[in-house]
Scaffold this active site. Structure first.
Site, PDB file in Angstrom:
ATOM      1  N   HIS A 158       0.820  -1.222   0.000  1.00  0.00           N
ATOM      2  CA  HIS A 158       0.000   0.000   0.000  1.00  0.00           C
ATOM      3  C   HIS A 158       0.854   1.274   0.000  1.00  0.00           C
ATOM      4  O   HIS A 158       0.301   2.371  -0.134  1.00  0.00           O
ATOM      5  CB  HIS A 158      -0.937   0.024   1.201  1.00  0.00           C
ATOM      6  CG  HIS A 158      -1.945  -1.076   1.211  1.00  0.00           C
ATOM      7  ND1 HIS A 158      -2.770  -1.342   0.132  1.00  0.00           N
ATOM      8  CD2 HIS A 158      -2.267  -1.997   2.159  1.00  0.00           C
ATOM      9  CE1 HIS A 158      -3.550  -2.371   0.429  1.00  0.00           C
ATOM     10  NE2 HIS A 158      -3.255  -2.795   1.641  1.00  0.00           N
ATOM     11  N   ASP A 193      -2.896 -10.589  -2.397  1.00  0.00           N
ATOM     12  CA  ASP A 193      -3.428 -10.127  -1.122  1.00  0.00           C
ATOM     13  C   ASP A 193      -4.909  -9.812  -1.292  1.00  0.00           C
ATOM     14  O   ASP A 193      -5.363  -9.441  -2.377  1.00  0.00           O
ATOM     15  CB  ASP A 193      -2.668  -8.862  -0.711  1.00  0.00           C
ATOM     16  CG  ASP A 193      -2.939  -8.431   0.717  1.00  0.00           C
ATOM     17  OD1 ASP A 193      -2.095  -8.684   1.578  1.00  0.00           O
ATOM     18  OD2 ASP A 193      -3.999  -7.807   0.966  1.00  0.00           O
ATOM     19  N   HIS A 195      -6.408  -7.306  -0.273  1.00  0.00           N
ATOM     20  CA  HIS A 195      -6.508  -5.875  -0.570  1.00  0.00           C
ATOM     21  C   HIS A 195      -5.712  -5.552  -1.834  1.00  0.00           C
ATOM     22  O   HIS A 195      -4.621  -6.095  -2.037  1.00  0.00           O
ATOM     23  CB  HIS A 195      -5.949  -5.048   0.585  1.00  0.00           C
ATOM     24  CG  HIS A 195      -6.608  -5.315   1.901  1.00  0.00           C
ATOM     25  ND1 HIS A 195      -6.076  -6.189   2.835  1.00  0.00           N
ATOM     26  CD2 HIS A 195      -7.741  -4.822   2.445  1.00  0.00           C
ATOM     27  CE1 HIS A 195      -6.862  -6.218   3.902  1.00  0.00           C
ATOM     28  NE2 HIS A 195      -7.884  -5.408   3.687  1.00  0.00           N
ATOM     29  N   ASP A 282      -4.438 -12.995   3.686  1.00  0.00           N
ATOM     30  CA  ASP A 282      -5.652 -12.449   4.282  1.00  0.00           C
ATOM     31  C   ASP A 282      -6.901 -12.704   3.446  1.00  0.00           C
ATOM     32  O   ASP A 282      -7.997 -12.276   3.818  1.00  0.00           O
ATOM     33  CB  ASP A 282      -5.507 -10.954   4.561  1.00  0.00           C
ATOM     34  CG  ASP A 282      -4.802 -10.187   3.469  1.00  0.00           C
ATOM     35  OD1 ASP A 282      -4.521 -10.770   2.407  1.00  0.00           O
ATOM     36  OD2 ASP A 282      -4.498  -9.002   3.685  1.00  0.00           O
TER      37      ASP A 282
END
Length: 338
Positions: A158, A193, A195, A282
């Site tokens: 990120h 991931d 995200h 995740d």
């Protein structure tokens, strides 16, 4: 398979996080690393401590202002009256029409995009060692290993060129990918991931030498919210070299695996010399963020698909948060590589 981990990263122990308007416990804790290490031990994998890398590698990805901020922000913050123990901004500018501020409060807002990345006394040192870990795995693959694993903490995908966000400070996957361009004219980054890897996308968005592909939960109601949509395909020279494959929240094994297969087909068309895999665990059904419902068995199947692509692969740890399954999931994913 060579694996790398820097124990010094455990000194980064963030506390603050804001969840639905309520100050909460941060999710990116040292215990994550302990559980991942337990999974490595089950496979008989003993991590090596990475050497300290030349920070020139960081400067190829991140801006000088941002790196200087990460290095000095905590000490400057502590000089303010009644300062808290961590740097947490209370404002966020619209950078396209604002000026870069001189004071630490303003620069914290400029460089820290959300409250998921409080910057503490040991954050900079830990982030450096996380980047060292990714670079060590990249060097192992560059030297001939078919695959190498970097247990990076804090994670990185990120982080943009000049922003921390979502627990991430230095973009370990992007730093590894950039370092591999020294010997490969084309590098692919596959991010699985839960995200979207918004930082990695932004870093390479206008370039054709790095293909970025991300399989993630639909960001319309899931972090990072503002990027990760299917119509984001790159710009300028990078047009066509970014592929986002967002999936409905709650997606399970079959759709997730089929989408990874689609991602690998695009990567095969690109013909990279090496793959950087931004590995998030995740997507698992018991991860606290509840983005998908992927089972432990599906992580093994995903690893088999990616390994079958036949590319030298640098596996960089991204997300995967505290659940009783984290140890099982890293063991399940890495088993086909060992």
């Amino acid at each position: 398979m060579p694996v790398f981990y820097a124990p010094e990263s455990e000194a980064h122990d963030p506390q603050f996080w804001m969840l639905r308007g309520v100050p909460s416990t941060n999710k990116e804790l040292p215990e994550r690393a302990h559980r991942l290490l337990a999974g490595l031990a089950r496979l008989g994998l003993t991590p090596q401590s990475p050497p300290v890398a030349d920070q020139a590698a960081l400067r190829q990805v991140h801006t000088p202002d941002y790196l200087a901020f990460l290095e000095t922000a905590w000490a400057e913050w502590q000089k303010m009256p009644n300062a808290g123990p961590e740097v947490v901004p209370n404002l966020h500018p619209q950078k396209d029409r604002h000026h870069y501020p001189a004071g630490i409060t303003g620069r914290a807002g400029w460089h820290l995009s959300d409250t998921g990345c409080p910057l503490g006394q040991h954050t900079w040192a830990a982030a450096l060692r996380g980047a060292d870990t990714a670079l060590a795995a990249a060097a192992a693959v560059r030297d001939g290993a078919p695959a190498a694993y970097a247990l990076c903490r804090p994670p990185g995908h990120h982080a943009t060129a000049d922003n921390a966000g979502g627990h991430c400070f230095l973009n370990n996957s992007a730093i590894a990918a950039q370092s591999l361009l020294d010997i490969h004219p084309r590098v692919a980054v596959l991010d699985i991931d839960v995200h979207h890897g918004n930082g990695t996308q932004e870093i390479f968005y206008d370039r054709a030498d790095v293909l970025t592909v991300s399989v993630h939960t639909d960001p319309s109601n899931f972090y990072p919210f503002f990027l990760g949509y299917a119509d984001e395909t790159g710009s300028g020279a990078g047009e066509g070299f970014n592929l986002n494959l967002p999936l409905p929240q709650g997606s399970g094994d079959d759709l997730w695996l089929a989408t990874i297969d689609k991602a690998l087909a695009r990567i095969a068309d690109f013909q990279p010399g090496v793959l950087v895999l931004a590995l998030g665990l995740d997507a698992h059904e018991n991860d606290p963020f509840k983005g998908m419902k992927v089972t432990t068995a599906a992580f093994t199947r995903a690893a088999e698909l990616i390994r079958a692509a036949g590319l030298p692969t640098v596996i960089v740890q991204e997300g995967g948060y505290l659940s009783n399954d984290l140890r099982d999931n890293i063991e399940a994913f890495l088993r086909p590589w060992t």
